[in-house]
Design an enzyme around this catalytic site. Structure first.
Site, PDB file in Angstrom:
ATOM      1  N   ASP A   1      -3.317  -6.601  12.856  1.00 15.37           N
ATOM      2  CA  ASP A   1      -3.711  -5.222  13.124  1.00 15.37           C
ATOM      3  C   ASP A   1      -4.496  -5.184  14.423  1.00 15.37           C
ATOM      4  O   ASP A   1      -5.104  -6.186  14.815  1.00 15.37           O
ATOM      5  CB  ASP A   1      -4.614  -4.685  12.007  1.00 15.37           C
ATOM      6  CG  ASP A   1      -3.960  -4.760  10.638  1.00 15.37           C
ATOM      7  OD1 ASP A   1      -2.898  -4.145  10.464  1.00 15.37           O
ATOM      8  OD2 ASP A   1      -4.511  -5.441   9.749  1.00 15.37           O
TER       9      ASP A   1
ATOM     10  N   ARG B   1       0.851  -1.189   0.000  1.00 14.01           N
ATOM     11  CA  ARG B   1       0.000   0.000   0.000  1.00 14.01           C
ATOM     12  C   ARG B   1       0.888   1.240   0.000  1.00 14.01           C
ATOM     13  O   ARG B   1       1.945   1.257   0.626  1.00 14.01           O
ATOM     14  CB  ARG B   1      -0.868  -0.041   1.253  1.00 14.01           C
ATOM     15  CG  ARG B   1      -1.942   0.965   1.333  1.00 14.01           C
ATOM     16  CD  ARG B   1      -2.910   0.665   2.480  1.00 14.01           C
ATOM     17  NE  ARG B   1      -3.756  -0.469   2.124  1.00 14.01           N
ATOM     18  CZ  ARG B   1      -4.117  -1.426   2.959  1.00 14.01           C
ATOM     19  NH1 ARG B   1      -3.694  -1.412   4.209  1.00 14.01           N
ATOM     20  NH2 ARG B   1      -4.896  -2.397   2.554  1.00 14.01           N
TER      21      ARG B   1
ATOM     22  N   ASN C   1      -0.866  -1.146  12.835  1.00 13.25           N
ATOM     23  CA  ASN C   1      -0.302  -2.174  11.972  1.00 13.25           C
ATOM     24  C   ASN C   1       0.892  -2.818  12.657  1.00 13.25           C
ATOM     25  O   ASN C   1       1.779  -2.112  13.141  1.00 13.25           O
ATOM     26  CB  ASN C   1       0.198  -1.556  10.660  1.00 13.25           C
ATOM     27  CG  ASN C   1      -0.892  -0.860   9.897  1.00 13.25           C
ATOM     28  OD1 ASN C   1      -1.787  -1.500   9.376  1.00 13.25           O
ATOM     29  ND2 ASN C   1      -0.829   0.463   9.840  1.00 13.25           N
TER      30      ASN C   1
END
Length: 175
Positions: free
Chosen positions: A107, A23, A87
């Site tokens: 997470d 990401r 995270n």
């Protein structure tokens, strides 16, 4: 390693264990950048997924990265309070191009009342097999999950009362 400078706009890149991008957050304003901690702010920014799909965040957020911790947090400022998304991943590096870390699937979502939920344990197990996570990784992540939960319960680090609000005020100076 260089460090991002206050007021600088940087990208944040998360990778998977296999080295592939996971990401990209396209714009985060650095509010504090040292060898130990990076704190950034963003609001309604574009996030790009590994498959090329793009989406926009919905609210202002304060990001916290610690060079000694295997987790980072995003404090999202919503109408009904601050939500955190944490995270589990490697400590950050910064190479002048972007702040980078390896995301290890697990997470923790923290709600405004500071209750929390561990997420994606099944994803961790799947990727552990697929990407051949080294055996020493699991005890590190277990220890860091315990520490992260301790920080949440104690109101420490980015969970300290007023932390997100303080840094959000600093972020507004750069808008």
């Amino acid at each position: 390693m260089s460090f991002p400078k206050r007021g600088e706009n940087i990208e944040i890149h998360s990778y998977k264990h296999n080295g592939l991008i996971h990401r990209i957050w396209e714009e985060t304003v650095i509010l504090k950048g040292t060898s130990n901690v990076v704190i950034g702010g963003n609001d309604r920014i574009i996030v790009e997924e590994a498959d090329g799909r793009k989406w926009r965040t919905r609210e202002p957020a304060i990001c916290y990265f610690d060079a000694d911790r295997w987790f980072n947090s995003i404090g999202m400022i919503r109408q009904d309070g601050i939500y955190y998304y944490c995270n589990l991943g490697t400590p950050f590096t910064y190479d002048g191009e972007a702040l980078k870390y390896i995301d290890y699937d697990l997470d923790i979502k923290v709600y405004p009342d500071m209750t929390y939920r561990l997420l994606d344990e099944d994803e961790f197990e799947e990727h552990k097999r697929k990407m051949n996570y080294p055996p020493e990784l699991e005890p590190i992540l277990e220890r860091e999950v315990e520490l992260l939960i301790s920080w949440i319960n104690q109101g420490k680090g980015p969970f300290e009362p007023g932390f997100v609000e303080y840094w959000y005020e600093r972020f507004l100076q750069y808008r």
